[in-house]
Design a protein around this motif. Structure first.
Motif, mmCIF file in Angstrom:
data_model
loop_
_atom_site.group_PDB
_atom_site.id
_atom_site.type_symbol
_atom_site.label_atom_id
_atom_site.label_comp_id
_atom_site.label_asym_id
_atom_site.label_seq_id
_atom_site.Cartn_x
_atom_site.Cartn_y
_atom_site.Cartn_z
ATOM 1 N N UNK A 106 0.828 -1.219 0.000
ATOM 2 C CA UNK A 106 0.000 0.000 0.000
ATOM 3 C C UNK A 106 0.850 1.251 0.000
ATOM 4 N N UNK A 107 0.338 2.271 -0.684
ATOM 5 C CA UNK A 107 0.976 3.581 -0.678
ATOM 6 C C UNK A 107 0.268 4.522 0.275
ATOM 7 N N UNK A 108 0.572 5.808 0.140
ATOM 8 C CA UNK A 108 0.045 6.813 1.054
ATOM 9 C C UNK A 108 -1.474 6.922 0.977
ATOM 10 N N UNK A 109 -2.039 6.691 -0.219
ATOM 11 C CA UNK A 109 -3.486 6.801 -0.361
ATOM 12 C C UNK A 109 -4.226 5.836 0.546
ATOM 13 N N UNK A 110 -3.782 4.584 0.575
ATOM 14 C CA UNK A 110 -4.427 3.585 1.431
ATOM 15 C C UNK A 110 -4.235 3.948 2.900
ATOM 16 N N UNK A 111 -3.017 4.396 3.256
ATOM 17 C CA UNK A 111 -2.754 4.755 4.645
ATOM 18 C C UNK A 111 -3.591 5.956 5.079
#
Length: 290
Positions: free
Chosen positions: A210-215
């Motif tokens: 996961x990248x920042x969007x998911x986090x």
């Protein structure tokens, strides 16, 4: 505000500790007395200098209070109101920092009665962290705080609390408790539930990519489960209705995606983008998003 000489805070976690630090910084003439039912929390608060004085029991914490703030889990309020009724001085203002308000108003009417002047407070500030060691004196800067009142709420107490939260840095608005719980089910409680559902629907190994969007999308699911269980149960009908509406929107998207209906997909995504952009613009204009 001139009548406030002592603020007593029951519950010395992130919110309770932050209120104390903010009061001590911005209103140094006011004594802040703190109480927690956990001895370990009382020891940490004393060591960190969070409050003016840490009380060993509830009665001694509130005996000379002008304002009592409950910063404990929602389902403890009922008993605390009953305990406060026989412990606070006449005319004392009582409030809380819970994120649901219908039940606290009911409990205050039933348990506190005329022993204190109850007004609901909901400062919209916090983080996923919990514990007095995370308390900050700037937690309420530019935050919104909702006061909840009914036809029988003491107007003088409401004015005092409005000024109190404003002194801590909040933009204050007043709502009735029913409206409050409906609105915050949609904009606060439902997002937490949906974020939890998104994480639970995801494979742990897949999430490592996961990248920042998911986090960013799932950040709020990191909140303490025990506290959020209380919130959900205290506002369950409004939250359940919100889930129904969210499911209906997801079903629209699912149908459009499965059928490859490009125009409908674009329309649904654009509607969301436009509504959120308007919200961000509003928050910036109101200086609630820096």
């Amino acid at each position: 505000m001139k009548s406030l000489r002592q603020v007593s805070i029951v519950g010395l976690g992130l919110l309770g500790g932050s209120i104390s630090l903010a009061v001590r910084q911005r209103m140094p003439r006011i004594a802040v007395v703190g109480y927690s039912h956990r001895a370990a929390t009382r020891r940490r608060a004393r060591a960190l200098g969070i409050v003016t004085r840490v009380a060993a029991d509830l009665a001694s914490a509130v005996r000379t209070a002008d304002l009592v703030i409950l910063a404990t889990p929602i389902f403890t309020f009922d008993q605390y109101f009953a305990d406060l009724a026989g412990a606070i001085p006449a005319g004392c203002i009582v409030t809380d920092v819970g994120s649901t308000k219908v039940l606290p108003h009911q409990w205050a009417d039933q348990r506190l009665g005329s022993a204190g002047r109850y007004v609901g407070s909901h400062p919209i500030a916090g983080s996923e962290q919990r514990g007095v060691e995370f308390a900050r004196d700037d937690l309420f800067d530019q935050a919104r705080c909702i006061l909840t009142t009914t036809d029988t709420t003491d107007r003088s107490a409401t004015r005092t609390l409005r000024e109190f939260w404003a002194m801590l840095g909040c933009n204050v608005r007043t709502m009735n408790p029913v409206e409050h719980d409906r609105v915050f089910a949609n904009i606060s409680h439902l997002p937490h539930v949906i974020a939890a559902g998104l994480v639970n629907a995801s494979d742990e190994e897949d999430m490592k990519s996961a990248g920042k969007g998911f986090l960013d999308s799932t950040r709020i699911s990191s909140g303490p489960a025990s506290i959020w269980t209380d919130v959900v149960l205290a506002n369950r009908e409004n939250i359940a209705n919100g889930i129904d509406r969210a499911v209906a929107e997801l079903l629209k998207l699912r149908g459009a995606i499965r059928d490859g209906r490009r125009e409908q997909i674009t329309e649904l995504l654009e509607t969301a983008r436009r509504k959120r952009a308007a919200l961000v613009k509003y928050k910036i204009r109101k200086k609630e998003l820096l």
